[in-house]
Scaffold this active site. Structure first.
Site, PDB file in Angstrom:
ATOM      1  N   ALA A 116       0.837  -0.889  -0.057  1.00  0.00           N
ATOM      2  CA  ALA A 116      -0.237  -0.149  -0.776  1.00  0.00           C
ATOM      3  C   ALA A 116       1.099   1.286   0.099  1.00  0.00           C
ATOM      4  CB  ALA A 116      -1.000   0.182   1.623  1.00  0.00           C
ATOM      5  N   ASN A 127      -0.554   7.697   0.244  1.00  0.00           N
ATOM      6  CA  ASN A 127      -0.279   9.354  -0.419  1.00  0.00           C
ATOM      7  C   ASN A 127      -1.388   9.644   0.200  1.00  0.00           C
ATOM      8  OD1 ASN A 127       0.954   7.647  -3.434  1.00  0.00           O
ATOM      9  ND2 ASN A 127      -1.089   6.812  -2.950  1.00  0.00           N
ATOM     10  N   GLU A 160      -0.568   2.643   7.170  1.00  0.00           N
ATOM     11  CA  GLU A 160      -0.876   3.224   6.202  1.00  0.00           C
ATOM     12  C   GLU A 160      -1.058   4.940   6.324  1.00  0.00           C
ATOM     13  OE1 GLU A 160       1.050   3.533   3.243  1.00  0.00           O
ATOM     14  OE2 GLU A 160       1.518   0.896   3.704  1.00  0.00           O
ATOM     15  N   GLU A 166       9.313   4.246   8.358  1.00  0.00           N
ATOM     16  CA  GLU A 166       9.181   2.872   7.946  1.00  0.00           C
ATOM     17  C   GLU A 166       8.908   2.446   9.674  1.00  0.00           C
ATOM     18  OE1 GLU A 166       6.928   2.118   5.490  1.00  0.00           O
ATOM     19  OE2 GLU A 166       7.407   4.423   4.171  1.00  0.00           O
TER      20      GLU A 166
END
Ligand SMILES: [Zn+2]
Length: 913
Positions: free
Chosen positions: A309, A312, A345, A367
């Protein structure tokens, strides 16, 4: 046992397929057309010009697979400049003008444009002098091609429910692919506001980071969508999608409109994602103490997607299996995966999007933090899942595996070209990053999040470096943890490669500790062992098993006195530290006795960690395998998922080597050993309707059933259920699908296999499709193997754009001794063809090489493989080196441990009769 649990891809936000990424550092960049030396020879853009806002206009044509575009970029000249340098890739620039912002009308045309292919930059010259603090609008017209490449602005195909092929346009920009869609200052520190207008077919619609402002008729059958400008953000977070997808929506308690999109045939699989994302978004708003700054949050399932994924801002894209959940065919684990990826995300919306790393060398923090927050988010929304004990299974196991290699790297690493940037989207940045954050959270508690809040608030809509976070956390921890130098401690974890093994010895009441770098023996170990970490240790003892004690180990060795004699000490309480532990023989023996007699004395995570540490010590030759197997014996009384899966992984490794070494007799003995260990649990859980089970039991049901995949009564029942599913179409419980399909593929008549293949081709359920590939690929029928290989090359049914299709297929084909060698030969023979479809840097290729080399332990074969990769010019790529090293480690294991393990298995068989 084909039971090493196949983990799904964890690279949550990594794109991969890009061209023109090789940058030779020493090469001088020259404009190809003119032969002129490019005026800027560094990889990073000059800092004398700053973009502040973009207006992007795009007009894609899906039929002709191209687009025309226009971008107006407001720039500020910070220091006088001779040219404007920015990024572009593969687009044709048709005109460039520069207009001063306060003297409208006086536009200059570019006098000269030079390109550097290596760094993907253009330098634009004008007659006018660019003076400090001038403001201009740079206006660029361009055209480009739309491909199915999974990077930049790209096309994706799918068949709708009427069987009609539909094409959509979507984007994936992280880390360096925005420049493929439009010319831009494509580095995370150049934040700006973006607005978009998009021309599209009437029957489609557009999604962007922000809500739609207006739609106007355009020429012919076309319309144009205009969007609100975004907040200040980095280029890699820009996204747009032109599609006919449908949605379901809801509004969070704080007024954010959340929508989940997919193709219309999947509308019924979106409910869970919507529920979960609304809840977790509110949780993060509370935790970070900053409201989500956008009015809407869209989550979109895209069929052809390279990563898991992509975060954005306001428009997160997912591979279908990471968003869709069908209660009829998806398992407990599928649901958990959806929750994890969404939490990951959405946590990035703050950590990554709101505050962004200055440069990619700090990727691990971005991350690692999101990979840690996945668990925190899932735990908050689904407290009943008791999910935290699985953190080590998801992150630590993979981090340890990558980080015990000679070819690992420190998590903090310099990257100076696109290839290097792409390479660090790996287990070290994600999983080791998560483990180190988790260790810090365990050490500091809530204070850590106070530091995070301060960090987010200070640097919002801007960029920061890792040291900024550490500084904020240090300030927050000043009163509660004044004795710890957090900065010095973190430095050892971020700058040293690898991780420590702590050797513990006990003499009366004196505990002595010695640390060294953990590494598996192989024929070519080349490590320096001087690394010293500052390890936040924790331990419990037989005298006080509930209350962990903590101490910081700062030097290579240390010792301390216990207040009284103890029967055992267990270090790394609850597995929160990123280190392994080995004990002296007496300590091991006492610990194993304690687990065998009173397993409940130890927490669930401690039971997992003892299994892991014991088998690691055995692999290092520090503990006889007999003792590790003796510990394994307690598992028939274990009822929790995490320790059981930990043991399965450890035994799975031994079984894998027995398989490669063609030790079929010993292999069937280890199968028997496992069947005996899990027989009771199997009787209790397998084939029952799991609706009355708790979550732990539901997950165990799948694991234990698949463990028995060679157990005759299990095969019999699975085939029975398969037949009832075929006719009269009695549904198979979602959690039983893998074992039933496995039995049909491997033990059923060929017609069953054919039926599964047809189901695969006709199904639109992404989870079901992956489950079928996973099982039909395990066939030992040569015709079927060859058939699957040809399908792999065609890339239509088994889609070459879907990473899970490719990786699952290869993993299945190489899972047995018939498919394995045939597939490795096939990969070598068709290398040129295959690397045209899957670039050598792609995740698919990494997975292919890893799986094929996993089958080799013969020294001659290892050398031949090395020669092969040398010939192909990729022997220096990290994943190739790692795969070759793993083969060498396996070879060494066989030499050192195989005889001893074989004797134990034989003795155990005799004793159990
Ligand atoms: Zn991520």
């Amino acid at each position: 046992l084909e039971f090493i649990l196949k983990m799904q891809c964890k690279f949550l936000s990594a794109p991969t397929v890009s061209t023109n990424q090789e940058t030779a550092k020493s090469e001088i960049c020259i404009d190809n057309k003119t032969g002129v030396v490019f005026p800027w020879q560094r990889y990073r853009l000059p800092e004398n010009i700053e973009p502040t806002g973009y207006h992007l206009h795009l007009h894609p044509n899906f039929t002709h697979q191209n687009f025309t575009g226009h971008v107006s970029i407001n720039i500020t000249i910070v220091e006088s400049a001779e040219f404007v340098a920015l990024h572009t890739r593969e687009n044709k620039i048709t005109s460039v003008t520069l207009t001063p912002i306060n003297e409208k009308g006086k536009s200059d045309k570019a006098s000269k444009i030079l390109y550097c292919l290596n760094t993907e930059m253009m330098a634009i010259y004008f007659e006018r002098k660019l003076k400090a603090w001038d403001h201009y609008t740079l206006s660029i017209h361009f055209t480009g091609n739309l491909t199915f490449s999974l990077g930049g602005f790209y096309l994706s195909k799918y068949k709708n429910e009427k069987g009609k092929e539909t094409v959509i346009g979507t984007t994936q920009f992280e880390p360096t692919d925005a420049r493929g869609a439009f010319p831009c200052f494509d580095e995370p520190a150049f934040k700006a506001n973006f607005s978009l207008s998009m021309v599209r077919d009437k029957h489609l619609h557009t999604l962007f980071n922000t809500p739609l402002l207006s739609t106007k008729p355009h020429l012919g059958n076309l319309e144009m969508d205009e969007f609100q400008p975004t907040v200040k953000m980095s280029t890699y977070l820009v996204a747009f999608i032109v599609s006919d997808f449908v949605k379901i929506s809801n509004t969070t308690s704080t007024g954010v409109e959340v929508s989940v999109y997919a193709s219309s045939d999947k509308l019924n699989q979106l409910e869970y994602a919507l529920h979960f994302s609304c809840e977790v978004l509110s949780y993060f708003e509370d935790l970070f103490k900053i409201p989500f700054p956008l009015p809407k949050m869209d989550l979109v399932a895209v069929l052809d997607f390279a990563a898991g994924a992509m975060e954005n801002w306001g428009l997160v894209t997912y591979r279908e299996t990471a968003l869709l959940f069908d209660p009829l065919t998806s398992s407990v684990k599928d649901k958990q995966w959806v929750a994890l990826v969404i939490a990951h995300e959405l946590s990035h919306q703050w950590f990554g999007n709101l505050v962004t790393m200055e440069w990619w060398n700090d990727l691990w923090l971005n991350e690692g933090f999101a990979s840690f927050m996945e668990f925190s988010g899932v735990n908050a929304v689904e407290p009943g899942w008791a999910f935290m004990s699985e953190f080590p299974l998801r992150h630590e196991l993979r981090a340890f595996s990558a980080d015990s290699s000679n070819f690992t790297h420190p998590i903090s690493v310099n990257v100076s070209n696109s290839k290097e940037i792409n390479e660090i989207f790996d287990n070290i940045s994600y999983d080791k990053g998560a483990c180190i954050i988790s260790m810090l959270v365990d050490l500091l508690g809530d204070v850590f999040f106070q530091g995070v809040n301060k960090y987010l608030d200070t640097y919002k809509f801007s960029n920061a470096v890792n040291a900024d976070l550490i500084q904020k956390v240090t300030i927050a921890a000043r009163s509660s943890h004044s004795n710890i130098d957090i900065q010095a401690m973190m430095k050892t974890w971020t700058t040293l490669p690898g991780f420590p093994l702590v050797d513990v010895t006990l003499n009366e009441k004196k505990v002595s500790l010695l640390q060294s770098r953990f590494i598996y023996p192989s024929s070519n170990n080349q490590l320096s062992c001087s690394s010293v970490w500052q390890i936040p240790l924790s331990y419990v003892t037989s005298v006080d098993p509930m209350r962990p004690k903590k101490l910081l180990m700062e030097g290579k060795s240390t010792s301390f006195q216990l207040p009284q004699n103890v029967k055992w000490i267990k270090f790394n309480h609850n597995q929160t530290g990123y280190y392994k532990v080995n004990y002296d023989m007496t300590m091991w023996s006492n610990l194993i006795d304690a687990v065998l007699t009173h397993p409940e004395t130890f927490s669930v995570s401690d039971r997992s960690s003892l299994i892991e540490d014991a088998f690691s010590a055995a692999r290092l030759g520090k503990l006889p395998y007999n003792e590790a197997f003796r510990l394994a014996g307690y598992i028939s009384r274990e009822t929790m998922y995490a320790p059981i899966v930990t043991l399965i992984n450890e035994l799975g490794y031994v079984e894998e080597i027995l398989k490669i070494q063609l030790e079929e007799d010993s292999r069937s003995l280890i199968h028997r050993f496992v069947q005996l260990l899990f027989k009771d649990l199997y009787t209790e859980l397998a084939w029952k309707n799991g609706t009355s089970f708790n979550r732990n039991q539901q997950k165990l049901q799948t694991v234990v059933t698949s463990l028995m995949s060679k157990y005759q009564p299990c095969i019999h029942e699975a085939l029975n259920r398969f037949n009832m599913w075929r006719n009269p179409n009695i549904p198979i419980q979602p959690d039983d699908l893998p074992i039933v399909f496995h039995a049909a593929s491997v033990h059923g008549p060929l017609d069953d296999w054919k039926h599964l293949w047809d189901t695969f081709v006709n199904s639109t359920d992404p989870n079901l499709k992956v489950k079928i590939i996973a099982t039909i690929s395990q066939t030992t029928n040569l015709d079927k193997i060859l058939f699957l290989q040809s399908e792999f090359l065609k890339g239509e049914n088994i889609r070459s754009q879907v990473f899970l299709h490719v990786s699952t297929l290869v993993s299945g084909l190489t899972s047995n001794l018939v498919g394995g060698p045939v597939t490795w030969r096939f990969i070598r023979q068709r290398w040129e063809e295959i690397t045209k479809i899957h670039s050598v840097a792609s995740f698919s290729m990494r997975s292919i090489v890893k799986n094929c080399l996993g089958l080799i332990t013969d020294q001659g074969e290892i050398l031949a493989a090395k020669d092969f990769f040398k010939n192909k010019g990729i022997v220096d790529m990290k994943y190739v080196q790692q795969a070759l090293e793993k083969s060498a480690i396996n070879a060494q294991w066989s030499k050192s441990h195989l005889p001893q393990v074989k004797v134990w298995l034989r003795d155990n068989e005799k004793n159990s009769k």
